[in-house]
Design an enzyme around this catalytic site. Structure first.
Site, PDB file in Angstrom:
ATOM      1  CB  SER A   1      -3.100   7.104   1.169  1.00 36.63           C
ATOM      2  OG  SER A   1      -3.080   6.568  -0.111  1.00 36.63           O
TER       3      SER A   1
ATOM      4  CE  LYS B   1       2.092   8.932   1.426  1.00 31.25           C
ATOM      5  NZ  LYS B   1       0.629   8.855   1.274  1.00 31.25           N
TER       6      LYS B   1
ATOM      7  CB  SER C   1       0.038   5.795  -1.115  1.00 31.10           C
ATOM      8  OG  SER C   1      -0.443   7.004  -0.543  1.00 31.10           O
TER       9      SER C   1
HETATM   10  N1  GLN Z   1      -5.537   4.159  -3.411  1.00 34.81           N
HETATM   11  C1  GLN Z   1      -6.065   5.448  -3.742  1.00 34.81           C
HETATM   12  C2  GLN Z   1      -5.391   5.987  -4.972  1.00 34.81           C
HETATM   13  O1  GLN Z   1      -4.497   5.369  -5.482  1.00 34.81           O
HETATM   14  C3  GLN Z   1      -5.912   6.402  -2.602  1.00 34.81           C
HETATM   15  C4  GLN Z   1      -4.558   6.948  -2.479  1.00 34.81           C
HETATM   16  C5  GLN Z   1      -4.394   8.036  -1.469  1.00 34.81           C
HETATM   17  O2  GLN Z   1      -5.236   8.226  -0.594  1.00 34.81           O
HETATM   18  N2  GLN Z   1      -3.320   8.788  -1.641  1.00 34.81           N
HETATM   19  O3  GLN Z   1      -5.751   7.014  -5.461  1.00 34.81           O
END
Ligand code: GLN
Length: 551
Positions: A236, A83, A212
């Site tokens: 994410s 990532k 994400s």
């Molecule tokens: N969707 C969650 C957020 O926006 C989790 C994101 C993540 O785990 N990085 O915070």
């Protein structure tokens, strides 16, 4: 037919040891797949592909090691993606943000766009490289990890879920009679591109890949990598893994070093692993945990991962003596029938393999606490994000944008204007929302009402889950209630947050959780995925149970 025939890391190792497959062939095939994904299917899974010639040199070195029977690990010669918030020495580290130089264009095949390389490598990534893994590309993501749909990207172009296209391609490949993995690897680049083009359809507006870590899950689902590192702060890794039909592990907080991971919310951030099977994920976890440096993340608990590498998790193992708990609190009214059916079918499946299955009552994990976890998560995550991201001011960190506005009659100081200009240019709207929310909940008059209550709820929730995981080896719940969001419709932010409702509670506790697709009872375009939660550092058992759901 799920998609293209895939191969596991362990099987590649066997084929390489027997001289039936080379890393060069595998990497070249995966590289072509990623190009087809970007250029033909427009998946937007990659921010960058690494230089092809360099990859081929690395693959050649790996082949030489396999030939003399001295591979560095089971990952030697395996194409892996990471990532964009993980540091790789030769590449810029952008976390998908303009403030760190991510460009607004989509340079899928561009290997350099002028942003300087970061000059060091994250410890987790380095452990994979030390095991001979070959980094094929840097995957796209929601800016700084903030988002659930893979839509908050620097380019503004969302990452597309490949499953509908993959199913069509899988059927086409099967019909053509060339359907084994080794058949695929021997196809020419033109044939692969053509096959991808042939299954495109006009009415295909696409579905979200989940976020994400959207690009990571897409690369694994497509087959352009056999392992990918993402980050999981509130879901994410698990959510995109679930929507793209791959296995995704959020390890125990403190099990994998966060060195080289761009911070979002430090008390929740973990580096997670995705793979086509639970065994692949387990091989990745073992390689990282047993080889990472232990002195560069103060929250790291230096426990080795003790699984015997000879044991293939993907071959059916018995679950005798394993106790599975089904927390009733997760059975919310919004849960659609297909998810509910898959949940009970997965419990039955585990019971048929010897596990004992029991309901965990509302007294042990309370629905009321669970329901407030989502709000608590967004308060804590935003507060930490607001404080972590304050470093990006265009001077100390981040790009510096030119102040153009007229300086007359502007009450802001020159310095404030410079900050505001750089941040307005560099941060996307979701990041701005989180920073503002974080600053608000940490302000003197709101701290007690919001931040302290959220921290209290977190402690309470952790206590409940820790007790439950002392009693049960594994807790079984769905990963996400809803199927992937269509990308041609706008989703409001409350709907978007609801996708995280089943994953964020576990992040607040720091416990490990793995998301695994469960295809039964029927084959669906987007099969529901189950989430398995275990005690601290209980990854091995989780992955073992996950393997049974995935086979
Ligand atoms: N969707 C969650 C957020 O926006 C989790 C994101 C993540 O785990 N990085 O915070």
């Amino acid at each position: 037919m799920k998609g293209l025939p895939q191969i596991s890391i362990r099987r590649v190792g066997q084929l390489m040891a027997e001289g039936k497959l080379s890393s060069k062939e595998l990497c070249s095939y995966c590289y072509t797949l990623s190009l087809a994904g970007e250029n033909v299917w427009k998946l937007s899974a990659f921010l960058r592909l690494l230089d092809r010639d360099t990859l081929m040199e690395q693959a050649e070195a790996s082949d030489a090691r396999w030939m003399t029977n001295r591979p560095l690990s089971l990952l030697d010669g395996i194409p892996v993606t990471i990532k964009a918030n993980l540091a790789l020495e030769t590449q810029p580290l952008t976390a998908g943000s303009r403030i760190l130089g991510a460009s607004a264009a989509v340079p899928s095949h561009v290997t350099s766009d002028g942003t300087p390389p970061v000059g060091y490598t994250a410890d987790a990534v380095q452990s994979l490289i030390d095991g001979g893994a070959i980094i094929l590309g840097v995957t796209s993501m929601d800016e700084f990890g903030m988002g659930s749909l893979g839509t908050n990207t620097a380019s503004g172009i969302p990452t597309k879920n490949p499953l509908p296209l993959l199913r069509r391609l899988g059927r086409r490949t099967q019909d053509s009679g060339k359907s084994s993995f080794l058949d695929l690897v021997s196809l020419s680049e033109e044939a692969i591109m053509e096959a991808h083009a042939a299954v495109l359809s006009e009415d295909d507006h696409g579905f979200s890949a989940g976020g994400s870590s959207c690009g990571s899950s897409v690369s694994v689902a497509h087959g352009s990598s056999l392992l990918s590192l993402g980050s999981d702060t509130g879901g994410s890794v698990r959510l995109p893994a679930a929507w793209c039909g791959v296995v995704g592990l959020k390890p125990t907080y403190g099990h994998i070093s966060r060195h080289g991971l761009v911070s979002y919310a430090s008390s929740l951030d973990t580096i997670g692993i995705m793979g086509p099977t639970a065994d692949c994920v387990s091989i990745g976890l073992q390689q990282i945990v047993n080889n990472q440096r232990r002195d560069r993340d103060s929250t790291l608990v230096p426990l080795p991962y003790v699984r015997s590498i000879a044991e293939n998790l993907d071959s059916s193992l018995a679950l005798d003596g394993i106790k599975i708990g089904i927390p009733a609190a997760f059975s919310v009214a919004e849960l659609p029938d297909n998810v509910r059916d898959a949940w009970s079918a997965s419990a039955d499946h585990l019971a048929s393999h010897g596990a004992t299955v029991e309901i965990v009552g509302s007294d042990a994990i309370s629905p009321d606490t669970l329901q407030r976890a989502l709000a608590a998560y967004y308060i804590i995550a935003s507060a930490e994000a607001g404080s972590n991201l304050s470093r990006y001011d265009g001077f100390r960190y981040g790009v510096s944008a030119e102040v153009k506005s007229n300086t007359m009659n502007n009450p802001q100081s020159m310095l404030e204007r410079q900050y505001a200009t750089s941040r307005s240019y560099g941060f996307g709207s979701e990041v701005v929302r989180r920073v503002l929310c974080g600053t608000a909940v940490l302000s003197a008059d709101r701290f007690h009402t919001y931040y302290e209550s959220a921290a209290e709820l977190r402690a309470f929730l952790t206590e409940q889950f820790e007790k439950a995981t002392e009693q049960y080896d594994v807790l079984l719940v769905p990963t996400v209630a809803f199927p992937p969001a269509p990308l041609d419709r706008t989703t409001n932010s409350t709907q978007t947050l609801a996708n995280d409702a089943m994953t964020v509670p576990i992040s607040l506790t720091g416990l490990p959780a793995v998301s695994v697709p469960f295809e039964r009872p029927t084959s669906q375009l987007f099969p529901p995925s189950m989430q398995l939660i275990g005690p601290r550092f209980g990854e091995e058992k989780l992955l073992k149970v996950a393997a049974l759901l995935n086979t």
